[in-house]
Write a protein that holds these residues in place. Sequence first.
Motif, short mmCIF file in Angstrom:
data_model
loop_
_atom_site.label_atom_id
_atom_site.label_comp_id
_atom_site.label_asym_id
_atom_site.label_seq_id
_atom_site.Cartn_x
_atom_site.Cartn_y
_atom_site.Cartn_z
N HIS A 1 0.83 -1.21 0.00
CA HIS A 1 0.00 0.00 0.00
C HIS A 1 0.87 1.26 0.00
O HIS A 1 0.50 2.27 -0.62
CB HIS A 1 -0.92 0.00 1.22
N SER A 2 2.03 1.19 0.67
CA SER A 2 2.94 2.34 0.70
C SER A 2 3.35 2.77 -0.70
O SER A 2 3.36 3.96 -1.03
CB SER A 2 4.20 2.00 1.50
N PHE A 3 3.67 1.78 -1.54
CA PHE A 3 4.11 2.10 -2.89
C PHE A 3 2.93 2.36 -3.82
O PHE A 3 3.07 3.06 -4.83
CB PHE A 3 4.99 0.98 -3.41
N LEU A 4 1.77 1.84 -3.46
CA LEU A 4 0.58 2.06 -4.28
C LEU A 4 0.13 3.51 -4.23
O LEU A 4 -0.26 4.09 -5.25
CB LEU A 4 -0.55 1.14 -3.80
N ILE A 5 0.19 4.13 -3.04
CA ILE A 5 -0.33 5.49 -2.91
C ILE A 5 0.63 6.53 -3.49
O ILE A 5 0.21 7.64 -3.82
CB ILE A 5 -0.66 5.83 -1.45
N GLY A 6 1.93 6.18 -3.63
CA GLY A 6 2.86 7.08 -4.32
C GLY A 6 3.66 7.98 -3.40
O GLY A 6 3.28 8.24 -2.25
N ASN A 7 4.79 8.45 -3.91
CA ASN A 7 5.70 9.29 -3.13
C ASN A 7 5.05 10.58 -2.66
O ASN A 7 4.22 11.17 -3.35
CB ASN A 7 6.94 9.64 -3.96
N GLY A 8 5.47 11.03 -1.49
CA GLY A 8 5.05 12.34 -0.99
C GLY A 8 3.67 12.40 -0.40
O GLY A 8 3.22 13.49 0.02
N LYS A 9 2.96 11.28 -0.35
CA LYS A 9 1.58 11.30 0.17
C LYS A 9 1.58 11.23 1.70
O LYS A 9 2.45 10.61 2.31
CB LYS A 9 0.78 10.13 -0.41
N PRO A 10 0.57 11.85 2.33
CA PRO A 10 0.51 11.86 3.79
C PRO A 10 -0.01 10.54 4.34
O PRO A 10 -0.93 9.94 3.80
CB PRO A 10 -0.47 12.99 4.08
N VAL A 11 0.62 10.07 5.42
CA VAL A 11 0.17 8.87 6.12
C VAL A 11 0.19 9.17 7.61
O VAL A 11 0.93 10.05 8.08
CB VAL A 11 1.06 7.65 5.81
N ALA A 12 -0.61 8.44 8.36
CA ALA A 12 -0.71 8.68 9.80
C ALA A 12 -0.39 7.41 10.58
O ALA A 12 -0.74 6.30 10.16
CB ALA A 12 -2.11 9.18 10.18
N VAL A 13 0.31 7.60 11.68
CA VAL A 13 0.55 6.51 12.62
C VAL A 13 -0.16 6.87 13.92
O VAL A 13 0.12 7.92 14.51
CB VAL A 13 2.06 6.31 12.89
N VAL A 14 -1.08 6.04 14.35
CA VAL A 14 -1.82 6.30 15.59
C VAL A 14 -1.09 5.58 16.72
O VAL A 14 -1.07 4.36 16.79
CB VAL A 14 -3.27 5.81 15.49
N GLY A 15 -0.47 6.36 17.60
CA GLY A 15 0.29 5.80 18.71
C GLY A 15 1.74 6.19 18.64
O GLY A 15 2.43 5.88 17.67
N GLY A 16 2.22 6.88 19.68
CA GLY A 16 3.60 7.36 19.70
C GLY A 16 4.50 6.54 20.59
O GLY A 16 5.37 7.08 21.28
N GLY A 17 4.31 5.20 20.58
CA GLY A 17 5.20 4.31 21.31
C GLY A 17 6.37 3.89 20.45
O GLY A 17 6.59 4.43 19.35
N VAL A 18 7.13 2.91 20.93
CA VAL A 18 8.32 2.47 20.21
C VAL A 18 7.98 2.00 18.80
O VAL A 18 8.60 2.42 17.82
CB VAL A 18 9.01 1.33 21.00
N LEU A 19 6.98 1.13 18.66
CA LEU A 19 6.64 0.61 17.34
C LEU A 19 6.04 1.68 16.44
O LEU A 19 6.26 1.67 15.23
CB LEU A 19 5.68 -0.57 17.48
N GLY A 20 5.31 2.60 17.02
CA GLY A 20 4.74 3.70 16.23
C GLY A 20 5.83 4.56 15.61
O GLY A 20 5.74 4.95 14.43
N LEU A 21 6.88 4.85 16.37
CA LEU A 21 7.97 5.66 15.84
C LEU A 21 8.78 4.89 14.81
O LEU A 21 9.23 5.47 13.82
CB LEU A 21 8.87 6.13 16.99
N GLU A 22 8.97 3.59 15.04
CA GLU A 22 9.65 2.77 14.03
C GLU A 22 8.86 2.78 12.72
O GLU A 22 9.45 2.86 11.64
CB GLU A 22 9.80 1.33 14.54
N ALA A 23 7.55 2.70 12.84
CA ALA A 23 6.70 2.71 11.64
C ALA A 23 6.79 4.05 10.91
O ALA A 23 6.91 4.10 9.69
CB ALA A 23 5.26 2.43 12.03
#
Length: 405
Positions: free
Chosen positions: A137-159
């Motif tokens: 999905h990351s490559f499907l939506i294309g470069n420069g597009k906005p994405v959100a990570v819900v959760g600012g824990g260790v795995l959220g920041l890695e993501a």
Amino acid sequence: MVYAIIGLGIAGLTAAKVIRQLDPKGEIHIFSEEPTLYYPRPKLFEVIREEIPARDIYFYDSMWYEERAINLHLGTAVRKIDSKEHLLLLDLGGTFAYDKLLIANGASPFVPPIPNVDLDGVFSLRNLSDAFKIRRHSFLIGNGKPVAVVGGGVLGLEAAYSFLKNKLKPVVIEGLSYLLPRQLDEEGAKILKRTLTAWGIGIVEGVKIREFSGKGIVKNVVLDDGTLIPAEMVLLSTGIRPNTDFLEFSHLPFNKGALVDSHMSVADDIFAAGDIAEFNGIVYGIIPPAIEQATVAAQNMVKPGSAEYKGSIPSNTLKVVGLDLTSIGIVNPKDEENYEIIRASKESEGKYRKIVLKDNKVVGIILLGIKEASVATKLVTKQADLSQYKDKLSNIDFSLKSITA
């Protein structure tokens, strides 16, 4: 002796290795719902970033298991445990008889009840299949597009870092007032936030999500105040929940997780370890305790009563390019008046250190932007007396490596 292990995560693998060392002739069988060999879950982010091919994610190849006579039953879920008859009832039908059993089936991502959480483009990450879907999905939506990570824990920041490397524009949405609330304090989190923002990762803190919006596929995260955060993809990093469903079905004791004693025992000849295990009201949910618990459980499976688990010191290390973070022990004591806290920082270099002392002995350390994880772990584990170093600890350039303890 027939040893059965449910789950091929770090706890299941560790237990199998220890059992084989202690009992060279016993039968070992591992049942895993996933159809794949063991892989370290932190490497899922490398798969998302396409830094390693999928085949390189596996810790051991199939030959390693064969050489140690560890029998794998991949893609085979256990539906129920008959503890009286010492039988596993398999999801695809059939049974398996065991003498000793370890439950190490881990946990699943917690999916919060946010309206429209089932929209396409909203993901959680727990296994290799999830990583492939997210990468696609990351490559499907294309470069420069906005994405959100819900959760600012260790795995959220890695993501978020992974999405940044994939040429997306990530924003981390954290409900609490600062990032990594389990590993950092407010002062350290401010320095971390400044570093991440400079990299290009957006940070939104202290907010609640009203819903996700979009026609069939997610387009926005809608906050409680009506603010729209554009997001062509959302990753939920909102914690885990132990996989307890089949424990209830099997009439085994559980609360948040399988209830274990100091021998990691759940019931006669049944043990638990890792993300599924609850010890003294705690489900740790991180790798070091899983290894420690599995080792104790395995020892007691082979030699009953030979080992005791007394709990683990919480420890996390986050490593992404340009950032080193170690958090070990009691870093945010609730009753600060009973502790002495010494801080040091150099914000221009993204460095922060917090040392928590009780009766001059170190019980917790935070290191941000400082590569001294191993010595910090040693100091906290030994509860080293730092009386003679206290006047130096407020200097960020003073290295913990120079402490002899």
